[in-house]
Each structure stands twice: as structure tokens, then as C-alpha cells.
Enzyme design. Sequence first.
Site, PDB file in Angstrom:
ATOM      1  N   ASP A 170      -0.568   0.010  -0.294  1.00 28.84           N
ATOM      2  CA  ASP A 170      -1.132  -1.137  -1.014  1.00 28.84           C
ATOM      3  C   ASP A 170      -1.211  -0.968  -2.525  1.00 28.84           C
ATOM      4  OD1 ASP A 170      -1.381  -1.990   1.564  1.00 28.84           O
ATOM      5  OD2 ASP A 170      -3.566  -1.893   1.632  1.00 28.84           O
TER       6      ASP A 170
ATOM      7  N   CYS B 246       6.305   6.826  11.619  1.00 30.10           N
ATOM      8  CA  CYS B 246       6.888   5.607  12.184  1.00 30.10           C
ATOM      9  C   CYS B 246       5.981   5.007  13.276  1.00 30.10           C
ATOM     10  CB  CYS B 246       8.256   5.920  12.770  1.00 30.10           C
ATOM     11  SG  CYS B 246       9.074   4.454  13.403  1.00 30.10           S
TER      12      CYS B 246
ATOM     13  N   MET C 181      12.216   3.668   2.601  1.00 25.87           N
ATOM     14  CA  MET C 181      12.152   2.432   3.395  1.00 25.87           C
ATOM     15  C   MET C 181      13.523   2.204   4.033  1.00 25.87           C
ATOM     16  SD  MET C 181       9.767  -0.214   1.230  1.00 25.87           S
ATOM     17  CE  MET C 181      10.370   0.131  -0.413  1.00 25.87           C
TER      18      MET C 181
END
Length: 400
Positions: A221, A117, A33
Site C-alpha cells: 500500500d 503467493c 510482479m
Amino acid sequence: MAPSATLSPAPATTAQLNIGSLRLGAPVVLAPMAGITNTAFRRLCREYGAGLYVSEMITSRALVERTPESMRLIRHHPSETPRSIQLYGVDPKTVREAVTMLVAEDRADHIDLNFGCPVPKVTRKGGGAALPWKLDLFRAIVTNAVQAAGDLPLTVKMRKGIDSDHLTYLEAGRIAEDAGVASIALHARTASQFYSGQADWDAIATLKETITSVPVLGNGDIWTGADAVRMVEQTGCDGVVVGRGCLGRPWLFGDLAAAFQARAGNLTADEASAATARPGLGQVMAAFRRHAELLVEFFESEERGCRDIRKHVAWYFKGYPVGGELRAKLATVESLQQLDELLGTLDPTVPYPSEGVEGPRGRAGTPKTPALPDRWLETRTLASDEQATLAEAEVNSSGG
Ligand SMILES: Cc1cc2nc3c(=O)[nH]c(=O)nc-3n(C[C@H](O)[C@H](O)[C@H](O)COP(=O)(O)O)c2cc1C
């Protein structure tokens, strides 16, 4: 140890994962990240768990040019092993040079390539998640990187595709497998989805059926250890990549390790539950303080470290009774002393609030039509006039 009824492990399951020559103690990867997974945050996460902790994305051109920022980003602390670096590049030759440099200078034990990206200024030029649409270019980048990596495991991370009409992950997955990558990670969203909606775990299952010779890692998730085990069981994937769920919650890596140990039958459900972090406010404050200290060390500047910890305030204290005024002050903190004074006004005995802590956090956003170069979708091979545009797609932006 007897496996419990509620967390019944599959018999042949182990809690380990091999990626090439790397032997990981848990099938868990900290998602790269940008702006987050610097050595400070990686060290903190690693202290709680097992697995692989990937750097933030570094552009191959900046690395080859040895810009001071990229040289800082590739640094690891001695406690970080295996060392993992994510590269992003659009030019096979530059990517090859960057990988060659990392190998020759012994700066990494694992290299990942980012093809996920979704940021418009990158996809508009044909980079990021738009790139695998051009199959020849994708193949050339991955092949060059694998060759330059030699014995070092070289992996790829990608999205499902550009949008639901232009999926790329299965073809790209096969190409990467043929090129000799050591694993393939899928963030199960398209670029047009950004971080919205729900990740499509069925796509992870489809990729797992398609790729037979190297591990497939599922991403998207995962907020708890139970989510991670559920993803593995639902999709058959070999491991998980966890991003936003650990923002402000580095101890999630302990929960993930315990959940996989329970699945493997090495812990009972009760033991895994007991190992699950339920930090009271005092523990959150201590982790936040330590994160700030590690950032100061990483930036070699108290001012920069304190500036950087500000973006983590809302994540650490999400769900805890910390007033808006104090949050605002923490979000403008300028020194460790000031940070200590502010934390000193909180009650460390406040218990874990459960609710509001374990659900989604971090970026969400709304779906958008992806920005692409003109006529990008017309052919699957890179046209000569697209080459020049593509060179501009290697900008330092934050994303996957
Ligand atoms: C702040 C932020 C920065 C990110 N930067 C990168 C990056 O540099 N490289 C990359 O491959 N993915 C990047 N991603 C994507 C994550 O690695 C991951 O694929 C995504 O967040 C989905 O996983 P999650 O649902 O566990 O968060 C980024 C995500 C966020 C939220």
C-alpha cells in the site's frame, strides 16, 4: 541544504540501502510482479529512479529445465544493473540447482525467493504463502539457496502467514536470518487477505524489532513518495518494496527517490515537491508509447508486445480524460502504428489531474479462506505424503 520543517529528516538517515554487497542509491525496490516486471517495465521504471528492480517470478523447475519462457524472463538489458531475479520453488534441491545455474552463468547480481503467493491452485498444494508453515522445508529451501548463491545476495519475500490464526513471518524471518539471507521483505498481509483491506504496517515494525542483522523491507500500500517515507518512519524498516503503485506510473520511482533524499536532508521539501512527477497527458502518452516499444523489443514480436501493453491501458490513463471508446480501442491495439493513430486523437496539453491518479490501483480482491492440502495445519514439519502433493505446487502462476 537546510531541511524543511514539513519533511524533517532523522539525523542519521541516509537515502541509501545496502543489501549484501549491493549499494542501492535509494531504499526502494520494485516489487516482483508476474506478467508486469519484465525487462521492458523494469527499464522504464529505472529511467526515473534508483534502487533495485526485481524480475517477475520464475519457477526454479522451469529454469533448471531451461524452458524458453524462463530463459526469456531471466534476460536483462545491459542498462540494468544490478540485475535482480526472483525465483519460486518448493523443492530445496531444485532451488539449489536454479541458483547454482544463475551464479555459474553470471545471469544475476541478486536473487530473491518468493514465499508470498496466495493463489489457491498454489497454496492448495502447499506452495506459495502456505509453505513457510512447514518450518523444516522453508529452512531447507532458504539454506540451500543461500549456500548456492555464494557471494551473491540472496533475499526472501513473504507474507504475514496463511491467515490471522496461522502467522508465519516471525519464525520464517528468524530462520531466514540464521540461514544468511541478505534482506527480508514482508508484504504485510496474510494469504487469506489476498490484496484486500489495508496492509498491516505494525507487522513490519514487529519484524524489524525481531530481525537485527539484515535489512527488513516493508511492502504493502505505498502509492506515493510520502507513503514510503511514512512507512519507514512508522515501522523503522530499512527500505520499501513498491508494487501496484507504479502500475501505469513508472515515474513513481523518481518521486520515491526524491522523498528519501528529502528525508535524508539532501533536498528541501520544496525541491522534493518540485521533483515529484505531475505528468500531463502528453507525458503519459509518451511513457505508454515507450513501454509498448520496449515490450515489442522484449517479446521480439510487435504483435505480442502490443497484446501485452493492452493490460496497462487502464493504469496509465486512470484519472485522465480519455473516453471509454478510445480506451476500448487501445485495449485491443494490434500494432504500434495503430497505437500511434489512437494516441494522435488525444490532446497532449491536458494537465495532470491529481485526483484519482495517486490512490490505490491494481488488484484488490476480497478475503477468502485459503485453500490448503488436507491436514496441512496439523504439523509444522512436512509429512511424507505431503511431499508428492507439494511437487505440484510449482506451477507457473502469477503471484505474491
Ligand atoms: C499483478 C501482480 C503480480 C504479482 N506477482 C508477484 C510475484 O511474481 N512475486 C512476488 O513475490 N509477488 C508478486 N506480487 C505481489 C507484489 O510483489 C507485492 O507484494 C504486492 O502487490 C503488495 O505490494 P503493493 O501494495 O505495493 O502492490 C504480485 C502482485 C501483483 C499485483
